[in-house]
Design an enzyme around this catalytic site. Structure first.
Site, PDB file in Angstrom:
ATOM      1  N   HIS A  63     -30.173   7.730  14.617  1.00 18.05           N
ATOM      2  CA  HIS A  63     -29.768   6.968  14.502  1.00 18.05           C
ATOM      3  C   HIS A  63     -28.871   8.073  16.275  1.00 18.05           C
ATOM      4  O   HIS A  63     -28.952   9.487  15.987  1.00 18.05           O
ATOM      5  CB  HIS A  63     -28.557   6.161  14.308  1.00 18.05           C
ATOM      6  CG  HIS A  63     -27.635   6.998  13.600  1.00 18.05           C
ATOM      7  ND1 HIS A  63     -27.127   7.494  12.386  1.00 18.05           N
ATOM      8  CD2 HIS A  63     -26.533   7.065  13.376  1.00 18.05           C
ATOM      9  CE1 HIS A  63     -26.803   7.796  11.872  1.00 18.05           C
ATOM     10  NE2 HIS A  63     -25.883   7.374  12.790  1.00 18.05           N
ATOM     11  N   HIS A  65     -25.596   8.165  16.989  1.00 16.00           N
ATOM     12  CA  HIS A  65     -24.027   8.840  16.876  1.00 16.00           C
ATOM     13  C   HIS A  65     -23.828  10.520  16.134  1.00 16.00           C
ATOM     14  O   HIS A  65     -24.848  11.637  15.776  1.00 16.00           O
ATOM     15  CB  HIS A  65     -23.593   8.482  15.303  1.00 16.00           C
ATOM     16  CG  HIS A  65     -23.006   6.632  14.928  1.00 16.00           C
ATOM     17  ND1 HIS A  65     -22.926   6.194  14.462  1.00 16.00           N
ATOM     18  CD2 HIS A  65     -22.263   6.509  16.539  1.00 16.00           C
ATOM     19  CE1 HIS A  65     -22.554   4.663  15.366  1.00 16.00           C
ATOM     20  NE2 HIS A  65     -22.190   5.305  16.222  1.00 16.00           N
ATOM     21  N   ASP A  67     -22.887  12.665  14.379  1.00 19.24           N
ATOM     22  CA  ASP A  67     -22.753  13.967  13.887  1.00 19.24           C
ATOM     23  C   ASP A  67     -24.188  13.400  13.352  1.00 19.24           C
ATOM     24  O   ASP A  67     -24.809  13.922  12.036  1.00 19.24           O
ATOM     25  CB  ASP A  67     -22.218  12.322  12.946  1.00 19.24           C
ATOM     26  CG  ASP A  67     -22.052  11.618  12.146  1.00 19.24           C
ATOM     27  OD1 ASP A  67     -22.356  10.631  12.976  1.00 19.24           O
ATOM     28  OD2 ASP A  67     -22.157  11.623  10.934  1.00 19.24           O
ATOM     29  N   HIS A  68     -24.949  13.357  13.814  1.00 17.84           N
ATOM     30  CA  HIS A  68     -26.453  13.258  13.783  1.00 17.84           C
ATOM     31  C   HIS A  68     -27.342  13.743  14.854  1.00 17.84           C
ATOM     32  O   HIS A  68     -28.717  14.352  14.670  1.00 17.84           O
ATOM     33  CB  HIS A  68     -27.053  12.125  13.935  1.00 17.84           C
ATOM     34  CG  HIS A  68     -26.482  11.453  12.321  1.00 17.84           C
ATOM     35  ND1 HIS A  68     -27.322  11.050  10.687  1.00 17.84           N
ATOM     36  CD2 HIS A  68     -25.509  10.876  11.859  1.00 17.84           C
ATOM     37  CE1 HIS A  68     -26.383  10.607  10.162  1.00 17.84           C
ATOM     38  NE2 HIS A  68     -25.328  10.199  10.444  1.00 17.84           N
ATOM     39  N   ASP A 211     -27.564   6.104   8.866  1.00 12.12           N
ATOM     40  CA  ASP A 211     -26.410   5.059   8.225  1.00 12.12           C
ATOM     41  C   ASP A 211     -26.877   3.459   8.475  1.00 12.12           C
ATOM     42  O   ASP A 211     -27.720   3.190   9.165  1.00 12.12           O
ATOM     43  CB  ASP A 211     -25.241   5.592   9.255  1.00 12.12           C
ATOM     44  CG  ASP A 211     -24.852   6.716   8.984  1.00 12.12           C
ATOM     45  OD1 ASP A 211     -25.286   7.578   8.273  1.00 12.12           O
ATOM     46  OD2 ASP A 211     -23.956   7.454   9.858  1.00 12.12           O
TER      47      ASP A 211
END
Length: 308
Positions: A63, A65, A67-68, A211
């Site tokens: 995804h 976001h 932090d990915h 997540d």
């Protein structure tokens, strides 16, 4: 087939856990590495390993976001300077193409290798003679996917001694028989490959989830998996908090593994609120539901064994 955890933390980098990235090492199978997510400083993490960026063949983004994905442009750029010439395919949700294009275009980054970006939907997103990858939508605040990597069954071990006893010498004929081809010898005999191969080797299954809250699609992706990698951002007593932030608890991750019939569960995406002293407690919580559980740590490597 090895899993190497490059980053196992949630949200932002911490001293003990960088943000998410997982390498699936397929060096014996296809001389390649597949990457799942590329959080900030993923390439810095790689510097401390034996992983070579030029070996990275595919990158699967769960995804969008930060932090990915914040480490993705830098990794793609540096690969050009590290001898990478082979094609790389990036799979991810709608928007990943715009993100990569904007990052590389605005920084005037020019890659020396072909880059293919595929925006995915649910279903089979990749398949060849060796592997199949299925994606399903999970339950998160933005579109988030889980990936099921299925290694296809392979021919059994070549019974070389038996072939030699039959008067067949090592060489191209061995290779044909290993590939399941019938071979006619110069003396007119036909060699049936089924008589000179051991039992078929069943392929392995690895499930890596983005997540998510506890959801049915996670269970479907993890069905009979040899390894399930599931986020466990929160402890079991933080179920309300996990729900509000679209994440899972240790118990919920373990429940997915239990219902899916997975063989091994690794917890990852651990909140920085839990320090090293708490990690064993998180594992113990999950083991209450699914005993064969462990916790991922940065630079931890595990081998997914062959089915004997």
């Amino acid at each position: 087939m090895d899993i190497f955890f490059l980053g196992t933390g949630a949200g932002m980098p911490a001293k003990l856990r960088n943000v998410t990235s997982i390498a699936l090492k397929l060096l014996e199978e296809r001389g390649a590495v597949w990457l799942f997510d590329a959080g900030e400083a993923t390439q810095h993490q790689i510097l401390h390993t034996s992983i070579k960026p030029r070996r990275i063949e595919k990158i699967f983004i769960t995804h969008l976001h930060g932090d990915h994905i914040y480490g993705l442009p830098g990794l793609l750029s540096s690969r050009s300077f590290q001898g990478g010439e082979s094609e790389v395919t990036v799979y991810g949700p709608k928007g990943i193409k715009d993100y990569i294009h904007a990052s590389l275009s605005l920084s005037q980054t020019y890659l020396k290798y072909p880059l293919v970006v595929t925006e995915i939907e649910e279903g089979i997103i990749f398949e060849d003679q060796q592997f199949m990858v299925e994606a399903r939508r999970l339950d998160h605040g933005i579109p988030s996917y889980g990936y099921r990597i299925v290694e296809k069954d392979r021919p059994g071990t070549l019974l070389a001694d038996k072939l030699k006893e039959a008067g067949v010498q090592p060489g191209p004929i061995f290779r044909k028989i290993k590939n399941g081809e019938a071979v006619t010898l110069e003396d007119g005999r036909t060699i049936d490959p089924n008589e000179f191969l051991g039992p078929e080797q069943k392929g392995r299954i690895v499930t890596i989830l983005g997540d998510t809250r506890y959801c049915e699609n996670a269970i479907l992706l993890a069905e009979n998996a040899d390894l399930l990698v599931h986020e466990a951002t929160f402890s079991s007593n933080e179920e309300r908090l996990a729900h509000d932030y679209f994440h899972s608890t240790t118990h919920q991750a373990a429940e997915v593994a239990r219902k899916a019939g997975s063989k091994l569960l690794y917890l990852t995406h651990i909140s920085s609120r839990y320090d090293r002293n708490n990690w064993l407690e998180l594992v113990d919580e999950a083991k209450e539901v699914f005993p064969n559980t462990d916790i991922a740590e940065d630079f931890k490597e595990i081998t997914i064994p062959l089915h004997i």
